[in-house]
Design an enzyme around this catalytic site. Structure first.
Site, mmCIF file in Angstrom:
data_model
loop_
_atom_site.group_PDB
_atom_site.id
_atom_site.type_symbol
_atom_site.label_atom_id
_atom_site.label_comp_id
_atom_site.label_asym_id
_atom_site.label_seq_id
_atom_site.Cartn_x
_atom_site.Cartn_y
_atom_site.Cartn_z
ATOM 1 N N GLY A 87 0.501 -1.586 0.416
ATOM 2 C CA GLY A 87 0.241 -0.380 -0.169
ATOM 3 C C GLY A 87 0.816 1.216 0.568
ATOM 4 O O GLY A 87 1.845 0.818 0.028
ATOM 5 N N GLY A 89 2.729 4.185 1.920
ATOM 6 C CA GLY A 89 3.666 4.010 2.763
ATOM 7 C C GLY A 89 4.265 5.593 3.091
ATOM 8 O O GLY A 89 4.396 5.952 4.113
ATOM 9 N N ASP A 122 9.159 6.154 7.446
ATOM 10 C CA ASP A 122 8.414 7.557 8.111
ATOM 11 C C ASP A 122 7.953 7.766 6.923
ATOM 12 O O ASP A 122 7.310 9.159 7.477
ATOM 13 C CB ASP A 122 9.216 8.403 8.382
ATOM 14 C CG ASP A 122 10.666 8.037 6.638
ATOM 15 O OD1 ASP A 122 10.472 7.639 5.836
ATOM 16 O OD2 ASP A 122 11.342 9.032 7.306
ATOM 17 N N ARG A 173 3.416 13.353 -8.358
ATOM 18 C CA ARG A 173 4.021 12.425 -9.649
ATOM 19 C C ARG A 173 1.876 12.153 -10.391
ATOM 20 O O ARG A 173 0.730 12.148 -10.020
ATOM 21 C CB ARG A 173 3.774 11.522 -9.051
ATOM 22 C CG ARG A 173 4.139 10.385 -9.903
ATOM 23 C CD ARG A 173 4.758 8.949 -9.686
ATOM 24 N NE ARG A 173 4.218 7.925 -8.692
ATOM 25 C CZ ARG A 173 5.071 6.752 -8.482
ATOM 26 N NH1 ARG A 173 6.401 6.278 -8.454
ATOM 27 N NH2 ARG A 173 3.897 6.545 -7.688
ATOM 28 N N ARG A 180 -2.389 -1.296 -10.018
ATOM 29 C CA ARG A 180 -0.857 -2.338 -10.262
ATOM 30 C C ARG A 180 -1.006 -4.091 -10.456
ATOM 31 O O ARG A 180 -2.654 -4.200 -10.138
ATOM 32 C CB ARG A 180 -0.405 -2.427 -8.996
ATOM 33 C CG ARG A 180 0.114 -0.908 -8.048
ATOM 34 C CD ARG A 180 0.571 -0.677 -7.500
ATOM 35 N NE ARG A 180 0.554 0.618 -6.503
ATOM 36 C CZ ARG A 180 1.842 1.393 -6.562
ATOM 37 N NH1 ARG A 180 3.013 0.654 -6.928
ATOM 38 N NH2 ARG A 180 1.756 2.679 -6.774
ATOM 39 N N ASP A 245 4.242 -5.766 -7.670
ATOM 40 C CA ASP A 245 3.530 -3.689 -6.824
ATOM 41 C C ASP A 245 3.980 -2.617 -7.865
ATOM 42 O O ASP A 245 3.188 -1.355 -7.627
ATOM 43 C CB ASP A 245 3.475 -3.382 -5.690
ATOM 44 C CG ASP A 245 4.941 -3.269 -5.548
ATOM 45 O OD1 ASP A 245 5.864 -4.582 -5.521
ATOM 46 O OD2 ASP A 245 5.310 -2.933 -4.570
ATOM 47 N N ASN A 246 4.786 -2.571 -8.663
ATOM 48 C CA ASN A 246 5.489 -1.688 -9.386
ATOM 49 C C ASN A 246 4.660 -1.583 -10.869
ATOM 50 O O ASN A 246 5.758 -1.839 -11.616
ATOM 51 C CB ASN A 246 6.788 -1.581 -9.452
ATOM 52 C CG ASN A 246 7.580 -1.007 -7.925
ATOM 53 O OD1 ASN A 246 6.830 -0.716 -7.233
ATOM 54 N ND2 ASN A 246 8.506 -1.656 -7.409
ATOM 55 N N ASP A 255 7.253 3.710 -10.757
ATOM 56 C CA ASP A 255 9.000 3.607 -9.380
ATOM 57 C C ASP A 255 9.722 3.639 -9.928
ATOM 58 O O ASP A 255 10.379 2.019 -9.992
ATOM 59 C CB ASP A 255 7.871 2.185 -8.939
ATOM 60 C CG ASP A 255 8.377 2.117 -7.523
ATOM 61 O OD1 ASP A 255 9.538 2.491 -7.156
ATOM 62 O OD2 ASP A 255 7.309 2.159 -6.816
HETATM 63 P P1 AMP Z 1 8.970 0.288 -3.108
HETATM 64 O O1 AMP Z 1 10.418 -0.361 -2.806
HETATM 65 O O2 AMP Z 1 9.230 2.115 -3.732
HETATM 66 O O3 AMP Z 1 8.772 -0.069 -4.260
HETATM 67 O O4 AMP Z 1 8.071 0.423 -1.913
HETATM 68 C C1 AMP Z 1 7.411 -1.146 -1.571
HETATM 69 C C2 AMP Z 1 6.794 -0.617 -0.567
HETATM 70 O O5 AMP Z 1 8.167 -0.179 0.635
HETATM 71 C C3 AMP Z 1 5.405 0.290 -0.196
HETATM 72 O O6 AMP Z 1 3.755 -0.031 -0.119
HETATM 73 C C4 AMP Z 1 6.145 1.895 0.006
HETATM 74 O O7 AMP Z 1 4.445 2.825 0.274
HETATM 75 C C5 AMP Z 1 6.445 1.412 0.648
HETATM 76 N N1 AMP Z 1 7.792 2.701 1.380
HETATM 77 C C6 AMP Z 1 9.255 2.600 0.900
HETATM 78 N N2 AMP Z 1 9.400 3.106 1.505
HETATM 79 C C7 AMP Z 1 8.676 3.693 2.442
HETATM 80 C C8 AMP Z 1 8.779 4.962 3.203
HETATM 81 N N3 AMP Z 1 9.748 6.009 3.479
HETATM 82 N N4 AMP Z 1 7.595 5.226 4.493
HETATM 83 C C9 AMP Z 1 7.057 4.345 4.680
HETATM 84 N N5 AMP Z 1 6.649 3.485 3.740
HETATM 85 C C10 AMP Z 1 7.386 3.007 2.737
HETATM 86 MG MG MG Z 2 6.627 0.223 -5.376
#
Ligand code: AMP
Ligand code: MG
Length: 480
Positions: A87, A89, A122, A173, A180, A245-246, A255
């Site tokens: 989700g 985050g 965070d 963005r 996804r 998810d990407n 992403d």
């Molecule tokens: P990603 O690697 O960008 O595809 O992110 C994978 C998951 O980690 C997604 O659910 C993001 O929302 C979550 N995520 C990545 N970085 C953070 C962050 N700094 N704080 C909270 N959630 C994160």
């Molecule tokens: Mg992602």
């Protein structure tokens, strides 16, 4: 003038279990790095005259009227391992705008604070990934490759803790949608057939209005992804983190984490620091797309009345990716070689060149760009052994002669297919390092130059040079 965004938030009208309503968390001192005026105009946005107000909007400090901020829920396979809940985050969907031409776009703020899906994170972003995504996604758009876009970037005046204390930033963005493969997987894993049906209907209406039912949707997504991955490979792009998810249902690149463009061509190239086994290496991308699309097919099965028949139909559809990818890839290669007509042996000719490039450590972009000029022989200088190109050049000349295209037409066509400028890693890193030090000039220069990849201004041609040995970037990192 106050901000006016033509919002119409169709995702927010889907059932509650698709998201959590969540306003962005304000930041201390928003300051504008860049706003993409051309994109804002294309979307039909009216931005405030005062840059401080614009910064406040794109930092999440001021929610524009009509927005319905929310965090979307999804699941996904990360490096092949199932994660039942991911989700947004660190991202908040402000809402969807309907542009003057009727096209619908999500506007999302990345780095906008914690959400119920933040897990240990965070909810914030630091300047590096924000600069990287801005540069690379806009470069992709200028290359004509389907992609999410960069609307704005702001600094937050806050510190984000990563490897060290980094300056915080928020990235605005724009996407056709943020649906996804993992969004479908989330509901399929919960056997929530009603939600799956609503999601499929929503995705069809938004992206593939001619598609008939889940089977039509699957077929359309397979076609879009086959075309997309072929386009990536045509510019030496490595996504780096093709988790389910990407992968966007719309067929846009999404992403931009550890993504990178290759300098020297090698099919096994990997940059991502977390991709230990090369799962997402350059040449693996079509196979990984198939793997992901098989997950989408599986997620759609509960919507089909006859499961056994659907398994057969979907398996054939997923297996059909290979031919559709090959058709796209071969068309990309023909364009890169200046071949107007498809003929027997074209793919072999192109693959022969790529093989020689890999053996000769030839720069991917500069080799094709040199071939695109009036003196293609100069491409030989890209090879450790320039003579290794000679037999290939002869074969290519013979093939070109067979279709009798005017030389000037060949040059024009090839220069429109083979960019001179790509966002080279060392330049992106240079722009990030300068930005962290408070100097955004290299970022602005790159942004401006990369908007013209096929006909660069002469004063930008230094950006076409491949990195010197000491400038080479061997590893890239996730955007966290
Ligand atoms: P990603 O690697 O960008 O595809 O992110 C994978 C998951 O980690 C997604 O659910 C993001 O929302 C979550 N995520 C990545 N970085 C953070 C962050 N700094 N704080 C909270 N959630 C994160
Ligand atoms: Mg992602």
């Amino acid at each position: 003038m106050t901000a006016q965004f033509p919002f119409d938030n169709s995702y927010a009208r889907l059932p509650d279990r698709f998201y959590t309503r969540q306003p962005p968390v304000p930041v201390e001192a928003p300051a504008l790095i860049a706003v993409n005026e051309a994109l804002a105009a294309r979307l039909g946005l009216t931005l405030p005259e005062d840059p401080a107000e614009t910064a406040a909007i794109f930092a999440g400090n001021r929610v524009p009227e009509g927005a319905e901020p929310l965090a979307q829920v999804y699941a996904g396979h990360q490096f092949g391992g199932w994660v039942p809940q991911l989700g947004d985050g660190r991202a908040i969907l402000l809402g969807e705008v309907v542009a003057p031409d009727g096209a619908r776009f999500d506007i999302q703020l990345k780095g906008a604070g914690r959400t119920p899906y933040s897990r240990m994170g965070d909810g914030r972003a630091w300047l590096g990934p924000v600069i990287r995504e801005y540069l690379v996604s806009e470069a992709m758009a200028a290359l004509g490759i389907p992609t999410t876009r960069a609307l704005a970037a702001v600094t937050t005046g806050e510190i984000v803790l990563r490897e060290g204390r980094m300056p915080g930033a928020v990235f605005a963005r724009v996407a056709a949608s943020h649906i996804r493969v993992g969004t479908f997987q989330f509901f399929a894993a919960r056997r929530d057939v009603d939600a799956l049906g609503a999601l499929a209907g929503h995705a069809i209406a938004r992206h593939y209005p001619d598609a008939e039912g889940p089977a039509g949707l699957l077929d359309a997504v397979i076609g879009a992804q086959a075309a997309l991955v072929a386009r990536w490979m045509g510019v030496g792009f490595i996504h780096g983190v093709m988790n389910t998810d990407n992968m966007a249902i719309s067929g846009e690149t999404i992403d931009y984490g550890p993504c990178a463009f290759m300098d020297e061509y090698h099919p096994e190239t990997v940059f991502s620091s977390i991709d230990q086994y090369g799962r997402y290496a350059y040449a693996n991308q079509p196979q990984i797309a198939v793997w992901n699309l098989a997950q989408l097919a599986t997620a759609l099965l509960p919507l089909m009345p006859d499961r056994d028949a659907a398994i057969e139909e979907f398996t054939a559809a997923v297996n059909g990716f290979a031919d559709r990818f090959d058709a796209g890839w071969h068309a990309v290669l023909r364009a890169k070689l200046g071949l107007a007509e498809a003929r027997e042996g074209d793919a072999e000719l192109a693959l022969d060149l790529l093989g020689r490039m890999a053996a000769g450590s030839a720069d991917f972009t500069n080799t094709f760009r040199a071939l695109s000029g009036a003196e293609p022989e100069t491409a030989a200088a890209q090879f450790t052994d320039p003579a290794a190109l000679t037999p290939w050049l002869e074969a290519w000349r013979t093939r070109l002669a067979a279709e009798g295209r005017e030389e000037a037409d060949r040059v024009a066509a090839m220069q429109a297919a083979n960019p001179a400028l790509i966002p080279r890693n060392h330049r992106v890193e240079e722009a990030i390092a300068a930005a962290v030090g408070g100097d955004f000039a290299p970022f602005h220069r790159l942004t401006r130059a990369l908007a013209r990849p096929f006909d660069p201004a002469p004063e930008d041609m230094d950006l076409a040079a491949k990195p010197r040995t000491e400038e080479r970037v061997l590893r890239t990192f996730c955007g966290t």
